[in-house]
Motif scaffolding. Sequence first.
Motif, PDB file in Angstrom:
ATOM      1  N   GLY A  53      10.011 -20.238  -4.055  1.00 55.07           N
ATOM      2  CA  GLY A  53       9.007 -19.197  -4.242  1.00 55.07           C
ATOM      3  C   GLY A  53       7.806 -19.309  -3.328  1.00 55.07           C
ATOM      4  O   GLY A  53       6.785 -18.658  -3.553  1.00 55.07           O
ATOM      5  N   ALA A  54       7.914 -20.102  -2.282  1.00 56.09           N
ATOM      6  CA  ALA A  54       6.768 -20.349  -1.405  1.00 56.09           C
ATOM      7  C   ALA A  54       6.288 -19.084  -0.692  1.00 56.09           C
ATOM      8  O   ALA A  54       5.080 -18.847  -0.584  1.00 56.09           O
ATOM      9  CB  ALA A  54       7.109 -21.423  -0.378  1.00 56.09           C
ATOM     10  N   VAL A  59       2.248 -14.510  -0.302  1.00 55.53           N
ATOM     11  CA  VAL A  59       1.889 -13.085  -0.302  1.00 55.53           C
ATOM     12  C   VAL A  59       0.940 -12.803  -1.465  1.00 55.53           C
ATOM     13  O   VAL A  59      -0.069 -12.103  -1.306  1.00 55.53           O
ATOM     14  CB  VAL A  59       3.153 -12.200  -0.394  1.00 55.53           C
ATOM     15  CG1 VAL A  59       2.790 -10.750  -0.599  1.00 55.53           C
ATOM     16  CG2 VAL A  59       4.012 -12.374   0.850  1.00 55.53           C
ATOM     17  N   ARG A  60       1.231 -13.372  -2.629  1.00 55.80           N
ATOM     18  CA  ARG A  60       0.353 -13.199  -3.795  1.00 55.80           C
ATOM     19  C   ARG A  60      -1.030 -13.770  -3.522  1.00 55.80           C
ATOM     20  O   ARG A  60      -2.043 -13.173  -3.889  1.00 55.80           O
ATOM     21  CB  ARG A  60       0.963 -13.887  -5.016  1.00 55.80           C
ATOM     22  CG  ARG A  60       2.153 -13.175  -5.575  1.00 55.80           C
ATOM     23  CD  ARG A  60       2.763 -13.932  -6.730  1.00 55.80           C
ATOM     24  NE  ARG A  60       3.881 -13.186  -7.292  1.00 55.80           N
ATOM     25  CZ  ARG A  60       4.999 -13.726  -7.716  1.00 55.80           C
ATOM     26  NH1 ARG A  60       5.164 -15.042  -7.679  1.00 55.80           N
ATOM     27  NH2 ARG A  60       5.957 -12.969  -8.208  1.00 55.80           N
ATOM     28  N   LEU A  61      -1.075 -14.925  -2.887  1.00 50.29           N
ATOM     29  CA  LEU A  61      -2.345 -15.569  -2.573  1.00 50.29           C
ATOM     30  C   LEU A  61      -3.192 -14.713  -1.626  1.00 50.29           C
ATOM     31  O   LEU A  61      -4.402 -14.570  -1.820  1.00 50.29           O
ATOM     32  CB  LEU A  61      -2.091 -16.948  -1.959  1.00 50.29           C
ATOM     33  CG  LEU A  61      -3.324 -17.774  -1.639  1.00 50.29           C
ATOM     34  CD1 LEU A  61      -4.024 -18.192  -2.928  1.00 50.29           C
ATOM     35  CD2 LEU A  61      -2.940 -18.994  -0.836  1.00 50.29           C
ATOM     36  N   LYS A  64      -4.535 -11.740  -3.608  1.00 51.19           N
ATOM     37  CA  LYS A  64      -5.601 -12.164  -4.517  1.00 51.19           C
ATOM     38  C   LYS A  64      -6.861 -12.542  -3.761  1.00 51.19           C
ATOM     39  O   LYS A  64      -7.967 -12.316  -4.242  1.00 51.19           O
ATOM     40  CB  LYS A  64      -5.119 -13.311  -5.394  1.00 51.19           C
ATOM     41  CG  LYS A  64      -4.128 -12.835  -6.435  1.00 51.19           C
ATOM     42  CD  LYS A  64      -3.658 -13.920  -7.346  1.00 51.19           C
ATOM     43  CE  LYS A  64      -2.592 -13.326  -8.260  1.00 51.19           C
ATOM     44  NZ  LYS A  64      -2.383 -14.060  -9.458  1.00 51.19           N
ATOM     45  N   ALA A  65      -6.711 -13.108  -2.569  1.00 44.97           N
ATOM     46  CA  ALA A  65      -7.882 -13.443  -1.755  1.00 44.97           C
ATOM     47  C   ALA A  65      -8.633 -12.181  -1.347  1.00 44.97           C
ATOM     48  O   ALA A  65      -9.869 -12.147  -1.357  1.00 44.97           O
ATOM     49  CB  ALA A  65      -7.458 -14.228  -0.516  1.00 44.97           C
ATOM     50  N   ALA A  66      -7.901 -11.128  -1.011  1.00 47.99           N
ATOM     51  CA  ALA A  66      -8.540  -9.854  -0.673  1.00 47.99           C
ATOM     52  C   ALA A  66      -9.219  -9.261  -1.903  1.00 47.99           C
ATOM     53  O   ALA A  66     -10.283  -8.639  -1.806  1.00 47.99           O
ATOM     54  CB  ALA A  66      -7.513  -8.883  -0.108  1.00 47.99           C
ATOM     55  N   ALA A  67      -8.621  -9.456  -3.079  1.00 44.53           N
ATOM     56  CA  ALA A  67      -9.166  -8.890  -4.313  1.00 44.53           C
ATOM     57  C   ALA A  67     -10.430  -9.610  -4.759  1.00 44.53           C
ATOM     58  O   ALA A  67     -11.356  -8.988  -5.291  1.00 44.53           O
ATOM     59  CB  ALA A  67      -8.116  -8.944  -5.417  1.00 44.53           C
ATOM     60  N   VAL A  68     -10.486 -10.908  -4.554  1.00 45.71           N
ATOM     61  CA  VAL A  68     -11.647 -11.686  -4.986  1.00 45.71           C
ATOM     62  C   VAL A  68     -12.914 -11.228  -4.270  1.00 45.71           C
ATOM     63  O   VAL A  68     -13.993 -11.200  -4.866  1.00 45.71           O
ATOM     64  CB  VAL A  68     -11.385 -13.195  -4.747  1.00 45.71           C
ATOM     65  CG1 VAL A  68     -12.662 -14.011  -4.840  1.00 45.71           C
ATOM     66  CG2 VAL A  68     -10.373 -13.705  -5.743  1.00 45.71           C
ATOM     67  N   LYS A  69     -12.782 -10.843  -3.024  1.00 41.32           N
ATOM     68  CA  LYS A  69     -13.951 -10.406  -2.253  1.00 41.32           C
ATOM     69  C   LYS A  69     -14.653  -9.214  -2.881  1.00 41.32           C
ATOM     70  O   LYS A  69     -15.861  -9.065  -2.750  1.00 41.32           O
ATOM     71  CB  LYS A  69     -13.548 -10.063  -0.823  1.00 41.32           C
ATOM     72  CG  LYS A  69     -13.233 -11.262   0.016  1.00 41.32           C
ATOM     73  CD  LYS A  69     -12.994 -10.825   1.435  1.00 41.32           C
ATOM     74  CE  LYS A  69     -13.552 -11.864   2.359  1.00 41.32           C
ATOM     75  NZ  LYS A  69     -13.552 -11.449   3.727  1.00 41.32           N
ATOM     76  N   VAL A  70     -13.894  -8.345  -3.546  1.00 37.10           N
ATOM     77  CA  VAL A  70     -14.490  -7.143  -4.149  1.00 37.10           C
ATOM     78  C   VAL A  70     -14.420  -7.180  -5.672  1.00 37.10           C
ATOM     79  O   VAL A  70     -14.584  -6.155  -6.330  1.00 37.10           O
ATOM     80  CB  VAL A  70     -13.824  -5.859  -3.603  1.00 37.10           C
ATOM     81  CG1 VAL A  70     -14.153  -5.665  -2.146  1.00 37.10           C
ATOM     82  CG2 VAL A  70     -12.332  -5.878  -3.835  1.00 37.10           C
ATOM     83  N   ARG A  73      -8.682  -7.472  -9.541  1.00 35.02           N
ATOM     84  CA  ARG A  73      -7.536  -8.293  -9.932  1.00 35.02           C
ATOM     85  C   ARG A  73      -6.280  -7.607  -9.436  1.00 35.02           C
ATOM     86  O   ARG A  73      -6.154  -6.393  -9.542  1.00 35.02           O
ATOM     87  CB  ARG A  73      -7.477  -8.466 -11.443  1.00 35.02           C
ATOM     88  CG  ARG A  73      -8.591  -9.369 -11.954  1.00 35.02           C
ATOM     89  CD  ARG A  73      -8.448  -9.739 -13.399  1.00 35.02           C
ATOM     90  NE  ARG A  73      -7.109 -10.248 -13.673  1.00 35.02           N
ATOM     91  CZ  ARG A  73      -6.517 -10.126 -14.852  1.00 35.02           C
ATOM     92  NH1 ARG A  73      -7.107  -9.507 -15.842  1.00 35.02           N
ATOM     93  NH2 ARG A  73      -5.312 -10.616 -15.045  1.00 35.02           N
ATOM     94  N   VAL A  74      -5.352  -8.398  -8.906  1.00 39.97           N
ATOM     95  CA  VAL A  74      -4.108  -7.835  -8.375  1.00 39.97           C
ATOM     96  C   VAL A  74      -2.939  -8.746  -8.734  1.00 39.97           C
ATOM     97  O   VAL A  74      -3.073  -9.970  -8.723  1.00 39.97           O
ATOM     98  CB  VAL A  74      -4.211  -7.619  -6.838  1.00 39.97           C
ATOM     99  CG1 VAL A  74      -4.369  -8.912  -6.091  1.00 39.97           C
ATOM    100  CG2 VAL A  74      -3.026  -6.844  -6.307  1.00 39.97           C
ATOM    101  N   ASP A  75      -1.816  -8.143  -9.117  1.00 38.95           N
ATOM    102  CA  ASP A  75      -0.580  -8.860  -9.405  1.00 38.95           C
ATOM    103  C   ASP A  75       0.497  -8.332  -8.472  1.00 38.95           C
ATOM    104  O   ASP A  75       0.630  -7.120  -8.295  1.00 38.95           O
ATOM    105  CB  ASP A  75      -0.138  -8.644 -10.851  1.00 38.95           C
ATOM    106  CG  ASP A  75      -1.072  -9.304 -11.846  1.00 38.95           C
ATOM    107  OD1 ASP A  75      -1.632 -10.366 -11.517  1.00 38.95           O
ATOM    108  OD2 ASP A  75      -1.239  -8.756 -12.950  1.00 38.95           O
ATOM    109  N   VAL A  76       1.300  -9.227  -7.898  1.00 41.17           N
ATOM    110  CA  VAL A  76       2.366  -8.852  -6.967  1.00 41.17           C
ATOM    111  C   VAL A  76       3.700  -9.311  -7.539  1.00 41.17           C
ATOM    112  O   VAL A  76       3.858 -10.483  -7.892  1.00 41.17           O
ATOM    113  CB  VAL A  76       2.140  -9.472  -5.575  1.00 41.17           C
ATOM    114  CG1 VAL A  76       3.267  -9.094  -4.636  1.00 41.17           C
ATOM    115  CG2 VAL A  76       0.806  -9.048  -5.003  1.00 41.17           C
TER     116      VAL A  76
END
Length: 82
Positions: A53-54, A59-61, A64-70, A73-76
């Motif tokens: 699952g690496a 991709v999830r990370l 989520k990094a883009a989501a934290v800036k604003v 919350r995002v789930d992939v």
Amino acid sequence: MPDYRELVEFIVRRLVTDPDSVRVEAETDDRGVTAVTIHVAPDDVGRVIGKRGATINAVRLLAKAAAVKVNDRVDVDIVEDE
């Protein structure tokens, strides 16, 4: 708000052997969580998931990094098309 669908689609299209079969959908629920769903060809599911699952976790990370800036919350998730 960043376009998480576009970000995930950009990454996944470069990972698969059949980029035309990639379809990414994004929906935001009433709690403000954006659910991004990846649809790929059956042969490409393993490529997107990666060993243990690496790849999908990376991709999830990124999403989520883009989501934290604003403060979003995002789930992939990935779905195998038949």
